[in-house]
Design an enzyme around this catalytic site. Structure first.
Site, PDB file in Angstrom:
ATOM      1  N   GLY A 147       0.812  -1.205   0.000  1.00  0.00           N
ATOM      2  CA  GLY A 147       0.000   0.000   0.000  1.00  0.00           C
ATOM      3  C   GLY A 147       0.843   1.252   0.000  1.00  0.00           C
ATOM      4  O   GLY A 147       1.975   1.271   0.499  1.00  0.00           O
ATOM      5  N   GLY A 205       9.796  46.877  25.558  1.00  0.00           N
ATOM      6  CA  GLY A 205       9.907  47.729  26.733  1.00  0.00           C
ATOM      7  C   GLY A 205      11.048  47.415  27.657  1.00  0.00           C
ATOM      8  O   GLY A 205      10.990  47.774  28.843  1.00  0.00           O
ATOM      9  N   LYS A 222       5.555  -7.958   2.774  1.00  0.00           N
ATOM     10  CA  LYS A 222       5.257  -7.810   4.198  1.00  0.00           C
ATOM     11  C   LYS A 222       4.078  -8.701   4.562  1.00  0.00           C
ATOM     12  O   LYS A 222       3.157  -8.898   3.768  1.00  0.00           O
ATOM     13  CB  LYS A 222       4.940  -6.342   4.525  1.00  0.00           C
ATOM     14  CG  LYS A 222       6.101  -5.394   4.254  1.00  0.00           C
ATOM     15  CD  LYS A 222       5.825  -3.988   4.763  1.00  0.00           C
ATOM     16  CE  LYS A 222       4.636  -3.338   4.092  1.00  0.00           C
ATOM     17  NZ  LYS A 222       4.783  -3.211   2.634  1.00  0.00           N
ATOM     18  N   GLY A 242      17.425  53.035  21.431  1.00  0.00           N
ATOM     19  CA  GLY A 242      18.837  52.708  21.260  1.00  0.00           C
ATOM     20  C   GLY A 242      19.655  53.920  20.870  1.00  0.00           C
ATOM     21  O   GLY A 242      20.784  54.127  21.354  1.00  0.00           O
ATOM     22  N   HIS A 254      -0.602   0.766   9.662  1.00  0.00           N
ATOM     23  CA  HIS A 254      -1.851   1.260   9.077  1.00  0.00           C
ATOM     24  C   HIS A 254      -2.805   1.741  10.152  1.00  0.00           C
ATOM     25  O   HIS A 254      -3.975   2.004   9.879  1.00  0.00           O
ATOM     26  CB  HIS A 254      -2.539   0.154   8.259  1.00  0.00           C
ATOM     27  CG  HIS A 254      -1.612  -0.585   7.378  1.00  0.00           C
ATOM     28  ND1 HIS A 254      -1.212  -1.868   7.649  1.00  0.00           N
ATOM     29  CD2 HIS A 254      -0.990  -0.212   6.240  1.00  0.00           C
ATOM     30  CE1 HIS A 254      -0.366  -2.255   6.705  1.00  0.00           C
ATOM     31  NE2 HIS A 254      -0.221  -1.274   5.854  1.00  0.00           N
ATOM     32  N   THR A 265      17.633  53.184  14.044  1.00  0.00           N
ATOM     33  CA  THR A 265      18.313  52.365  15.042  1.00  0.00           C
ATOM     34  C   THR A 265      19.343  53.225  15.758  1.00  0.00           C
ATOM     35  O   THR A 265      19.464  54.434  15.497  1.00  0.00           O
ATOM     36  CB  THR A 265      19.047  51.180  14.392  1.00  0.00           C
ATOM     37  OG1 THR A 265      20.161  51.672  13.625  1.00  0.00           O
ATOM     38  CG2 THR A 265      18.112  50.382  13.488  1.00  0.00           C
ATOM     39  N   GLY A 288       1.435   5.293   1.146  1.00  0.00           N
ATOM     40  CA  GLY A 288       1.339   5.933   2.447  1.00  0.00           C
ATOM     41  C   GLY A 288       2.494   5.606   3.365  1.00  0.00           C
ATOM     42  O   GLY A 288       2.571   6.127   4.479  1.00  0.00           O
TER      43      GLY A 288
END
Length: 598
Positions: free
Chosen positions: A70, A416, A123, A574, A235, A509, A72
């Site tokens: 399968g 802050g 499998k 700053g 699964h 800045t 997936g």
């Protein structure tokens, strides 16, 4: 392969898991096309969900390997096609066995390419056994030399049912070892015989933290938040035990304890001194970080039992769509097994593994000898030490006085804490001053301050100030501390801020205060000694004007750049801090120059 659905069949759009697909009906075909388009070594068999090696002519006189199941579980099985592994793979729908017609078409393609025999690696699921078995019987009726090897290495159930143990990620080991033998020219009978022995030495167990969902369907099962399921299938078939999610170390120990429990009919015998290959397989949705943590835990757990971990695979090898879980596969290995495991393959999904034994390897190297932190060095005072101490004291008191002002400015466009971070630096300087003398060399003091702000100030401000001070330090030494040297030092520090910080004047800045001041200070290179204070005061004025002008600038760097411009109407904190520092320096030096000489 049947999906064990433990949920209601009632499906609504809001219940479906999001999938990045175009169509539920076409997703498997489009995925196979994507795999093949991305690899020059693969091609599709027209009219079938079959992926083949592009170089089928290379199979003449050799055994070909065919696997599948399968969809997936990607990268299984198409990702393992290539020289030294599979010759072809056939895909069914998501979690559904492929039809016998497609399996037979794949067998015929390999046979017509001149393969001496064809091994089907399957499998242990009922649908796979039936469909691959039917195709193999049909092929034998056409005179094709076919054999089928069933992989059933699941260690979950203490007493497996008549259906037997499930086939899980250990299948990938069989792909690799059988593929290496086929590449070397071994016969079909030889490969089957050797792989049957190898299968006795492989065990797998999985654990999941979440279900998965087939495209267009509800999740395969319900798993409450904070719960995990041990021993489930790929699964979503039920496992053997549900429990609360534990730490990675505890989960791995539980898994290995169960896999090796001699009271279980499905256990894998493990004793001290055994040599193993370990595969840590992501079932779909674990992060790379989690996978690395689990890998470390598995290696450590095995070594604590005296096991020699020879090789480690860690990654996604046989997944279950988006299931958040992991499986561990162990394979007892001898030198021949390791030789086949290490043999080269062109399969795109096989990892580029080291051939060095994991256990017994020194994996930690000594760190290079590092010089002491500048703030820990012992210094000698010099003629400039007293005035530099006064300057530093004034800077510290200024930053502490302005703590709340800077915080208030920062709240408009940041978090802050600008005043707090500058105050942290000031307190770090004051604490250092209590136990240390000011070095006579200005560059040494700048290096000390750079180390302190890097360690104590934190954040981007700490990094920027440390860059400035570090870059400036080399330009002012005990014998070179003239106005020209200081101007060059400030210029070098400013350029380092620009180079590594990525901001420029006009970006709102601290550079909007620092750059015009640094430019003004370059006049020290030509100013007479009597005019140097005038240059310094002019630089302070330029810094203050630059800081004030930031209230009208649009932020293009730093945290404020993420805030709407109309909300940022106050000066940049700053830049205000830089202007205050320069003013403190100038005021202290001015007082020093006015002080009467004895």
């Amino acid at each position: 392969m049947e999906v064990n659905d433990r949920n209601s069949c009632y499906i609504t759009r809001k219940h479906l898991q999001k999938k990045l697909v175009n169509s539920v009906d076409r997703c498997v075909d489009e995925a196979l096309c994507g795999l093949v388009r991305a690899s020059g070594g693969l091609c599709l068999l027209k009219g079938h969900r079959v992926v083949l090696r592009s170089d089928l002519d290379s199979l003449k006189g050799k055994v070909a390997l065919l696997s599948g199941g399968g969809s997936g579980h990607e990268p299984a099985h198409g990702g393992y096609i290539g020289a030294g592994m599979l010759s072809a793979a056939v895909a069914g729908g998501v979690f559904a066995s492929p039809p016998p017609a497609s399996i037979l078409a794949a067998i015929l393609s390999l046979y017509q390419a001149g393969a001496s025999g064809i091994l089907l690696i399957v499998k242990n699921y009922t649908g796979d056994r039936l469909n691959f078995g039917l195709a193999s019987e049909q092929a034998r009726n056409q005179g094709i030399n076919v054999d089928m090897l069933i992989v059933a290495e699941d260690c979950a159930f203490d007493q497996p049912s008549k259906a037997g143990r499930r086939g899980l990620c250990g299948t990938v080991f069989i792909h690799k070892l059988a593929g290496a033998l086929a590449e070397e020219g071994c016969s079909l009978d030889q490969i089957v015989s050797k792989m049957k022995e190898v299968l006795k030495r492989i065990g797998t167990l999985g654990v999941s933290l979440s279900p998965c969902s087939v495209p267009g369907c509800l999740p395969s099962f319900d798993l409450p938040p904070g719960a995990m399921e041990l021993g489930l299938g790929i699964h979503g078939e039920p496992g053997i035990k549900r429990s609360k999610v534990a730490s990675a170390d505890e989960v791995v120990k539980t898994m290995i304890d169960h896999m090796t429990n001699p009271d279980s009919q499905s256990h894998l015998p493990v004793k001290s001194g055994d040599c193993f290959v370990l595969c840590v397989n992501n079932l779909g949705a674990l992060s790379c970080l989690e996978m690395a943590v689990v890998t470390r835990a598995a290696i450590t757990c095995l070594e604590s039992r005296g096991v020699v971990v020879a090789r480690v695979m860690s990654g996604s090898f046989m997944t279950s769509l988006e299931m958040a879980g992991v499986s561990l596969t162990l394979m007892r290995a001898d030198p021949e097994t390791l030789r086949l495991f290490d043999a080269k393959t062109s399969a795109p999904a096989w990892p580029n593994l080291s051939t060095a034994c994991v256990s017994g390897r020194s994996y930690i190297t000594e760190a290079p000898a590092m010089s002491m932190r500048p703030q820990d060095d012992k210094h000698s005072q010099g003629p400039l030490s007293p005035v530099m101490r006064k300057v530093l004291d004034r800077i510290c008191s200024t930053l502490l006085e302005k703590q709340e002002e800077l915080n208030s400015l920062d709240r408009a466009a940041g978090d802050g804490d600008c005043g707090n971070t500058h105050a942290q630096a000031a307190r770090a300087f004051q604490e250092w001053l209590q136990d240390h003398v000011i070095p006579g060399c200005p560059g040494q003091l700048l290096s000390v301050l750079a180390g302190l702000v890097e360690e104590k100030m934190g954040g981007s401000s700490g990094a920027l100030y440390s860059l400035f001070l570090t870059a400036a330090a080399g330009h002012v030494t005990e014998g070179r501390s003239s106005g020209t040297a200081w101007a060059t030092a400030v210029h070098a520090g400013t350029q380092a801020m620009r180079r590594y910080g990525g901001a420029d004047p006009g970006d709102r800045t601290m550079l909007d205060a620092l750059c015009p001041a640094a430019e003004e200070l370059m006049k020290l290179t030509t100013a007479p000694p009597a005019g140097q204070m005038d240059v310094l005061h002019a630089a302070v004025q330029k810094a203050a004007a630059g800081a004030e002008a930031t209230r009208d600038l649009t932020a293009r760097a730093g945290r404020a750049s993420y805030i709407a411009a109309e909300r940022v109407t106050l000066p940049d904190p700053g830049a205000v801090a830089v202007a205050a520092i320069l003013k403190a320096v100038a005021e202290t030096l001015g007082e020093q120059n006015r002080a009467p000489t004895s």
